[in-house]
Design a protein around this motif. Structure first.
Motif, PDB file in Angstrom:
ATOM      1  N   GLU A   1     -28.067 -14.629  20.307  1.00  0.00           N
ATOM      2  CA  GLU A   1     -27.542 -14.234  18.880  1.00  0.00           C
ATOM      3  C   GLU A   1     -26.257 -13.472  18.791  1.00  0.00           C
ATOM      4  O   GLU A   1     -26.232 -12.489  17.795  1.00  0.00           O
ATOM      5  N   ASN A   2     -25.462 -13.546  19.803  1.00  0.00           N
ATOM      6  CA  ASN A   2     -24.280 -12.555  19.751  1.00  0.00           C
ATOM      7  C   ASN A   2     -23.059 -13.487  19.987  1.00  0.00           C
ATOM      8  O   ASN A   2     -21.958 -12.872  20.259  1.00  0.00           O
ATOM      9  N   GLY A   3     -22.957 -14.672  19.235  1.00  0.00           N
ATOM     10  CA  GLY A   3     -21.979 -15.747  19.632  1.00  0.00           C
ATOM     11  C   GLY A   3     -20.730 -15.230  18.866  1.00  0.00           C
ATOM     12  O   GLY A   3     -19.414 -15.414  19.716  1.00  0.00           O
ATOM     13  N   SER A   4     -20.814 -14.548  17.670  1.00  0.00           N
ATOM     14  CA  SER A   4     -19.342 -14.113  17.083  1.00  0.00           C
ATOM     15  C   SER A   4     -18.911 -12.826  17.740  1.00  0.00           C
ATOM     16  O   SER A   4     -17.691 -12.799  18.192  1.00  0.00           O
ATOM     17  N   TYR A   5     -19.540 -11.911  17.776  1.00  0.00           N
ATOM     18  CA  TYR A   5     -19.272 -10.690  18.417  1.00  0.00           C
ATOM     19  C   TYR A   5     -18.918 -10.842  19.955  1.00  0.00           C
ATOM     20  O   TYR A   5     -17.673 -10.330  20.285  1.00  0.00           O
ATOM     21  N   GLY A   6     -19.639 -11.472  20.475  1.00  0.00           N
ATOM     22  CA  GLY A   6     -19.588 -11.542  22.078  1.00  0.00           C
ATOM     23  C   GLY A   6     -17.933 -12.401  22.287  1.00  0.00           C
ATOM     24  O   GLY A   6     -17.431 -11.970  23.282  1.00  0.00           O
ATOM     25  N   ALA A   7     -17.848 -13.431  21.553  1.00  0.00           N
ATOM     26  CA  ALA A   7     -16.640 -14.188  21.651  1.00  0.00           C
ATOM     27  C   ALA A   7     -15.304 -13.587  21.685  1.00  0.00           C
ATOM     28  O   ALA A   7     -14.245 -13.461  22.314  1.00  0.00           O
TER      29      ALA A   7
ATOM     30  N   ARG B   1     -32.164 -14.614  30.129  1.00  0.00           N
ATOM     31  CA  ARG B   1     -33.218 -14.792  29.239  1.00  0.00           C
ATOM     32  C   ARG B   1     -34.303 -13.939  29.689  1.00  0.00           C
ATOM     33  O   ARG B   1     -35.220 -13.228  28.722  1.00  0.00           O
ATOM     34  N   TRP B   2     -34.704 -13.868  30.934  1.00  0.00           N
ATOM     35  CA  TRP B   2     -35.859 -12.813  31.570  1.00  0.00           C
ATOM     36  C   TRP B   2     -35.337 -11.176  31.185  1.00  0.00           C
ATOM     37  O   TRP B   2     -36.222 -10.585  30.668  1.00  0.00           O
ATOM     38  N   PHE B   3     -33.994 -11.077  31.326  1.00  0.00           N
ATOM     39  CA  PHE B   3     -33.672  -9.650  30.965  1.00  0.00           C
ATOM     40  C   PHE B   3     -34.013  -9.338  29.585  1.00  0.00           C
ATOM     41  O   PHE B   3     -34.639  -8.258  29.358  1.00  0.00           O
ATOM     42  N   VAL B   4     -33.680 -10.102  28.541  1.00  0.00           N
ATOM     43  CA  VAL B   4     -33.881 -10.031  27.167  1.00  0.00           C
ATOM     44  C   VAL B   4     -35.298  -9.925  26.889  1.00  0.00           C
ATOM     45  O   VAL B   4     -35.782  -8.961  26.126  1.00  0.00           O
ATOM     46  N   LYS B   5     -36.015 -10.750  27.634  1.00  0.00           N
ATOM     47  CA  LYS B   5     -37.649 -10.749  27.212  1.00  0.00           C
ATOM     48  C   LYS B   5     -38.221  -9.267  27.927  1.00  0.00           C
ATOM     49  O   LYS B   5     -39.282  -9.073  27.038  1.00  0.00           O
ATOM     50  N   ASN B   6     -37.888  -9.018  28.973  1.00  0.00           N
ATOM     51  CA  ASN B   6     -38.746  -8.261  29.715  1.00  0.00           C
ATOM     52  C   ASN B   6     -38.221  -6.703  29.994  1.00  0.00           C
ATOM     53  O   ASN B   6     -39.001  -5.927  30.306  1.00  0.00           O
ATOM     54  N   LEU B   7     -37.085  -6.484  29.366  1.00  0.00           N
ATOM     55  CA  LEU B   7     -36.516  -5.267  29.558  1.00  0.00           C
ATOM     56  C   LEU B   7     -36.051  -4.442  28.352  1.00  0.00           C
ATOM     57  O   LEU B   7     -35.098  -3.899  28.195  1.00  0.00           O
TER      58      LEU B   7
ATOM     59  N   ASP C   1     -31.136  -7.850  16.058  1.00  0.00           N
ATOM     60  CA  ASP C   1     -32.448  -7.777  16.380  1.00  0.00           C
ATOM     61  C   ASP C   1     -32.759  -6.444  17.082  1.00  0.00           C
ATOM     62  O   ASP C   1     -32.522  -6.472  18.177  1.00  0.00           O
ATOM     63  N   PRO C   2     -33.393  -5.345  16.389  1.00  0.00           N
ATOM     64  CA  PRO C   2     -33.787  -4.242  17.138  1.00  0.00           C
ATOM     65  C   PRO C   2     -34.500  -4.305  18.533  1.00  0.00           C
ATOM     66  O   PRO C   2     -34.062  -3.515  19.421  1.00  0.00           O
ATOM     67  N   LYS C   3     -35.300  -5.409  18.631  1.00  0.00           N
ATOM     68  CA  LYS C   3     -36.030  -5.665  19.829  1.00  0.00           C
ATOM     69  C   LYS C   3     -35.218  -6.054  21.062  1.00  0.00           C
ATOM     70  O   LYS C   3     -35.637  -6.084  22.195  1.00  0.00           O
ATOM     71  N   LYS C   4     -33.783  -6.487  20.847  1.00  0.00           N
ATOM     72  CA  LYS C   4     -32.865  -6.922  21.680  1.00  0.00           C
ATOM     73  C   LYS C   4     -32.030  -6.137  21.856  1.00  0.00           C
ATOM     74  O   LYS C   4     -30.890  -6.322  23.004  1.00  0.00           O
ATOM     75  N   LYS C   5     -31.829  -4.849  21.440  1.00  0.00           N
ATOM     76  CA  LYS C   5     -30.968  -3.720  21.611  1.00  0.00           C
ATOM     77  C   LYS C   5     -31.378  -2.978  22.997  1.00  0.00           C
ATOM     78  O   LYS C   5     -32.359  -2.247  22.760  1.00  0.00           O
ATOM     79  N   LEU C   6     -30.880  -3.352  23.989  1.00  0.00           N
ATOM     80  CA  LEU C   6     -31.357  -2.831  25.262  1.00  0.00           C
ATOM     81  C   LEU C   6     -30.579  -1.234  25.574  1.00  0.00           C
ATOM     82  O   LEU C   6     -29.048  -1.395  25.555  1.00  0.00           O
ATOM     83  N   PHE C   7     -31.302  -0.300  25.953  1.00  0.00           N
ATOM     84  CA  PHE C   7     -30.772   0.767  26.263  1.00  0.00           C
ATOM     85  C   PHE C   7     -29.730   1.616  25.444  1.00  0.00           C
ATOM     86  O   PHE C   7     -28.871   1.923  25.580  1.00  0.00           O
ATOM     87  N   VAL C   8     -30.403   1.418  23.830  1.00  0.00           N
ATOM     88  CA  VAL C   8     -29.433   1.996  22.765  1.00  0.00           C
ATOM     89  C   VAL C   8     -29.081   3.314  23.039  1.00  0.00           C
ATOM     90  O   VAL C   8     -29.956   4.383  23.610  1.00  0.00           O
ATOM     91  N   MET C   9     -28.026   4.012  22.697  1.00  0.00           N
ATOM     92  CA  MET C   9     -27.593   5.333  22.878  1.00  0.00           C
ATOM     93  C   MET C   9     -26.810   5.509  21.205  1.00  0.00           C
ATOM     94  O   MET C   9     -26.623   4.468  20.557  1.00  0.00           O
TER      95      MET C   9
END
Length: 257
Positions: free
Chosen positions: A149-155, A249-255, A195-203
């Motif tokens: 879900e990050n195609g625009s920003y990541g590119a 995919r694992w990282f996003v799902k589990n961490l 998606d807030p659930k996919k924001k890992l280690f937010v600061m």
């Protein structure tokens, strides 16, 4: 931050009304650095400038190369040589695979990439002529690898990272240094739609700014954090895709944090 000293007298910030760059401006102005703050005219820019007499407004559109060159000329005529330029203009557009919003994609690429090179083109010639200066570009860890879900920003940030690598190679022995700043998820309005659930280690934006300023005076090529996400994505970038894609995919799902 008032008890902290920094090696710059004059700093130019684009995207100064943004959360991270605004925090950097506030911290450095409190430490005695004069900040030339560039963003489109807005209440946020006015609010930032009102917080310190050392923050001076220089409104401009980073997508107007001629206006940026005029802005840099005015800054240097009025404040003195720009010793550090932090190029932080950027935007995030949601990316839905099932309903790709092309306008958001094109605007992201234009602002996040063109906005950077326009600013580089405006400030770099003077630094090269003086044989001294420092340019810091705001990238993102998510420019190192694809992310759901990050195609625009990541590119757009992948393009910025490649640009920074190319510029750094050419700037060797010119007296001008370049730093790419690659944070992970920061709690700002910029990515509020993600998606807030996919924001890992937010600061927070304040913590992000402090991390940047802790390292920027040493002029490293890269400032990347948080370490957990940085190491993971850099490793994923080097792995065969048959391994890296399932791992992400694992990282996003589990961490999730």
């Amino acid at each position: 931050m008032a008890d902290k000293t920094y090696p710059w007298k004059v700093m130019w910030i684009t995207g100064a009304s943004g959360a991270i760059c605004g925090e950097v401006a506030r911290m450095l102005s409190a430490a005695g650095v004069t900040i030339a703050a560039t963003a489109r005219p807005s209440e946020r820019l006015n609010t930032l400038v009102a917080q310190s007499e050392r923050i001076k407004p220089y409104p401009a559109n980073v997508l107007d190369p001629a206006a940026l060159k005029e802005t840099v000329a005015r800054i240097e005529a009025e404040l003195g040589p720009i010793q550090l330029a932090l190029l932080g203009t950027g935007m995030y557009a949601p990316f839905d695979l099932r309903n790709i919003e092309l306008d958001g994609f094109h605007r992201s690429m234009t602002l996040n990439v063109d906005g950077v090179i326009n600013a580089v083109a405006a400030v770099l010639p003077q630094m090269l002529a003086r044989k001294t200066g420092h340019i810091a570009i705001m990238g993102s860890l998510f420019g190192y690898s694809g992310w759901p879900e990050n195609g625009s920003y990541g590119a757009s940030k992948a393009a910025v990272i490649n640009l920074a690598e190319s510029l750094s190679l050419e700037l060797h022995n010119t007296g001008v240094d370049l730093t790419i700043v690659n944070p992970g998820f920061v709690d700002t309005p910029l990515n509020a739609a993600y998606d807030p659930k996919k924001k890992l280690f937010v600061m927070s934006a304040e913590k992000c700014a402090r991390k940047i300023l802790a390292k920027l005076p040493r002029k490293p090529y890269e400032i990347a954090f948080p370490r957990e996400v940085s190491v993971f994505l850099k490793t994923a970038r080097c792995l065969p895709r048959a391994i890296s894609f399932p791992l992400i995919r694992w990282f996003v799902k589990n961490l999730q944090s």
